[in-house]
Design a protein around this motif. Structure first.
Motif, PDB file in Angstrom:
ATOM      1  N   LEU A  47       0.837  -1.188   0.000  1.00 16.64           N
ATOM      2  CA  LEU A  47       0.000   0.000   0.000  1.00 16.64           C
ATOM      3  C   LEU A  47       0.877   1.245   0.000  1.00 16.64           C
ATOM      4  O   LEU A  47       1.795   1.359   0.811  1.00 16.64           O
ATOM      5  N   VAL A  48       0.581   2.164  -0.888  1.00 14.09           N
ATOM      6  CA  VAL A  48       1.292   3.430  -0.958  1.00 14.09           C
ATOM      7  C   VAL A  48       0.511   4.522  -0.247  1.00 14.09           C
ATOM      8  O   VAL A  48       1.043   5.253   0.592  1.00 14.09           O
ATOM      9  N   ALA A  49      -0.761   4.663  -0.597  1.00 15.75           N
ATOM     10  CA  ALA A  49      -1.610   5.692  -0.010  1.00 15.75           C
ATOM     11  C   ALA A  49      -3.063   5.314  -0.198  1.00 15.75           C
ATOM     12  O   ALA A  49      -3.419   4.631  -1.158  1.00 15.75           O
ATOM     13  N   ALA A  50      -3.909   5.760   0.714  1.00 13.79           N
ATOM     14  CA  ALA A  50      -5.338   5.492   0.635  1.00 13.79           C
ATOM     15  C   ALA A  50      -6.111   6.740   1.019  1.00 13.79           C
ATOM     16  O   ALA A  50      -5.616   7.586   1.772  1.00 13.79           O
ATOM     17  N   ILE A  51      -7.326   6.837   0.504  1.00 12.55           N
ATOM     18  CA  ILE A  51      -8.178   7.976   0.813  1.00 12.55           C
ATOM     19  C   ILE A  51      -9.612   7.497   0.944  1.00 12.55           C
ATOM     20  O   ILE A  51     -10.101   6.713   0.139  1.00 12.55           O
ATOM     21  N   SER A  52     -10.292   7.950   1.978  1.00  8.63           N
ATOM     22  CA  SER A  52     -11.662   7.543   2.228  1.00  8.63           C
ATOM     23  C   SER A  52     -12.638   8.463   1.518  1.00  8.63           C
ATOM     24  O   SER A  52     -12.261   9.482   0.942  1.00  8.63           O
ATOM     25  N   GLY A  53     -13.909   8.099   1.572  1.00  7.07           N
ATOM     26  CA  GLY A  53     -14.937   8.946   0.991  1.00  7.07           C
ATOM     27  C   GLY A  53     -15.028  10.294   1.663  1.00  7.07           C
ATOM     28  O   GLY A  53     -15.479  11.265   1.050  1.00  7.07           O
ATOM     29  N   ALA A  55     -12.382  11.855   2.618  1.00  9.28           N
ATOM     30  CA  ALA A  55     -11.100  12.475   2.293  1.00  9.28           C
ATOM     31  C   ALA A  55     -10.035  12.289   3.367  1.00  9.28           C
ATOM     32  O   ALA A  55      -9.020  12.995   3.354  1.00  9.28           O
ATOM     33  N   SER A  56     -10.242  11.373   4.279  1.00 15.16           N
ATOM     34  CA  SER A  56      -9.191  11.021   5.224  1.00 15.16           C
ATOM     35  C   SER A  56      -8.112  10.237   4.474  1.00 15.16           C
ATOM     36  O   SER A  56      -8.426   9.373   3.658  1.00 15.16           O
ATOM     37  N   THR A  57      -6.844  10.525   4.746  1.00 11.56           N
ATOM     38  CA  THR A  57      -5.750   9.903   4.003  1.00 11.56           C
ATOM     39  C   THR A  57      -4.811   9.124   4.896  1.00 11.56           C
ATOM     40  O   THR A  57      -4.697   9.378   6.094  1.00 11.56           O
ATOM     41  N   ASN A  58      -4.123   8.178   4.274  1.00 13.88           N
ATOM     42  CA  ASN A  58      -3.141   7.362   4.961  1.00 13.88           C
ATOM     43  C   ASN A  58      -2.008   7.079   3.989  1.00 13.88           C
ATOM     44  O   ASN A  58      -2.253   6.766   2.826  1.00 13.88           O
ATOM     45  N   TYR A  59      -0.757   7.179   4.458  1.00  8.74           N
ATOM     46  CA  TYR A  59       0.407   6.994   3.611  1.00  8.74           C
ATOM     47  C   TYR A  59       1.385   6.004   4.210  1.00  8.74           C
ATOM     48  O   TYR A  59       1.530   5.914   5.431  1.00  8.74           O
ATOM     49  N   ALA A  60       2.063   5.299   3.335  1.00  6.16           N
ATOM     50  CA  ALA A  60       3.184   4.489   3.778  1.00  6.16           C
ATOM     51  C   ALA A  60       4.283   5.410   4.280  1.00  6.16           C
ATOM     52  O   ALA A  60       4.466   6.516   3.762  1.00  6.16           O
ATOM     53  N   ASP A  61       5.017   4.962   5.286  1.00 13.00           N
ATOM     54  CA  ASP A  61       6.069   5.798   5.854  1.00 13.00           C
ATOM     55  C   ASP A  61       7.095   6.219   4.800  1.00 13.00           C
ATOM     56  O   ASP A  61       7.644   7.326   4.861  1.00 13.00           O
ATOM     57  N   SER A  62       7.341   5.366   3.835  1.00 10.67           N
ATOM     58  CA  SER A  62       8.360   5.636   2.837  1.00 10.67           C
ATOM     59  C   SER A  62       8.013   6.768   1.878  1.00 10.67           C
ATOM     60  O   SER A  62       8.892   7.290   1.194  1.00 10.67           O
ATOM     61  N   VAL A  63       6.734   7.160   1.820  1.00 10.87           N
ATOM     62  CA  VAL A  63       6.320   8.200   0.879  1.00 10.87           C
ATOM     63  C   VAL A  63       5.746   9.430   1.555  1.00 10.87           C
ATOM     64  O   VAL A  63       5.420  10.411   0.872  1.00 10.87           O
ATOM     65  N   LYS A  64       5.626   9.411   2.861  1.00 13.97           N
ATOM     66  CA  LYS A  64       5.083  10.566   3.572  1.00 13.97           C
ATOM     67  C   LYS A  64       5.913  11.809   3.288  1.00 13.97           C
ATOM     68  O   LYS A  64       7.127  11.758   3.220  1.00 13.97           O
ATOM     69  N   ALA A  65       5.227  12.921   3.107  1.00 17.30           N
ATOM     70  CA  ALA A  65       5.833  14.218   2.824  1.00 17.30           C
ATOM     71  C   ALA A  65       6.311  14.346   1.385  1.00 17.30           C
ATOM     72  O   ALA A  65       6.758  15.419   0.974  1.00 17.30           O
ATOM     73  N   ARG A  66       6.229  13.269   0.610  1.00 15.83           N
ATOM     74  CA  ARG A  66       6.623  13.327  -0.792  1.00 15.83           C
ATOM     75  C   ARG A  66       5.452  13.094  -1.742  1.00 15.83           C
ATOM     76  O   ARG A  66       5.408  13.675  -2.830  1.00 15.83           O
ATOM     77  N   PHE A  67       4.525  12.222  -1.350  1.00 10.97           N
ATOM     78  CA  PHE A  67       3.382  11.906  -2.192  1.00 10.97           C
ATOM     79  C   PHE A  67       2.112  12.495  -1.599  1.00 10.97           C
ATOM     80  O   PHE A  67       2.002  12.678  -0.385  1.00 10.97           O
ATOM     81  N   ALA A  68       1.126  12.754  -2.449  1.00 12.08           N
ATOM     82  CA  ALA A  68      -0.168  13.247  -1.997  1.00 12.08           C
ATOM     83  C   ALA A  68      -1.272  12.584  -2.797  1.00 12.08           C
ATOM     84  O   ALA A  68      -1.276  12.648  -4.028  1.00 12.08           O
ATOM     85  N   ILE A  69      -2.193  11.951  -2.104  1.00 14.88           N
ATOM     86  CA  ILE A  69      -3.324  11.309  -2.755  1.00 14.88           C
ATOM     87  C   ILE A  69      -4.534  12.235  -2.683  1.00 14.88           C
ATOM     88  O   ILE A  69      -4.744  12.915  -1.677  1.00 14.88           O
TER      89      ILE A  69
END
Length: 115
Positions: A47-53, A55-69
């Motif tokens: 899992l890289v990133a997820a977003i709920s209906g 708009a709550s988001t969750n990111y893998a530690d390896s991509v936090k602060a670099r990726f945006a879903i």
């Protein structure tokens, strides 16, 4: 006929950026949790990133602060903005929709980051 189509992948140098898109049809995808996964050669899908209906988001530690879903609810499109790319980000990226009774997957888009 549920269909998820990813686009936006390509070859970039380390430090570059890409924006992935996932266009969905045949399902009200924006009402469900949507996510980006990736799989590198010889490794498990992660899992890289997820977003709920909502708009709550969750990111893998390896991509936090670099990726945006993000998501376009009106058009059922999922996005992944990828900045400061690293060679370790090289993988096939897959769009995922978690529906009430099943999951749906796209065909994937290749992201290659050169060192």
């Amino acid at each position: 006929q549920v269909r998820l189509v990813e686009s936006g992948g390509g070859l970039v140098q380390a430090g570059g950026s890409l924006r992935l898109s996932c266009a969905t049809s045949g399902i009200a995808a924006s009402t469900y949790i949507m996510a980006w996964y990736r799989q590198a050669p010889g490794k498990q899908r992660e899992l890289v990133a997820a977003i709920s209906g909502a708009a709550s988001t969750n990111y893998a530690d390896s991509v936090k602060a670099r990726f945006a879903i993000s998501r376009d609810n009106a058009n059922n499109i999922l996005y992944l903005q990828m900045n400061s790319l690293k060679p370790e980000d090289t993988a096939v990226y897959y769009c995922n929709v978690r529906a009430s009774l099943s999951e749906y997957w796209g065909q994937g888009t290749q992201v290659t980051v050169s060192s």
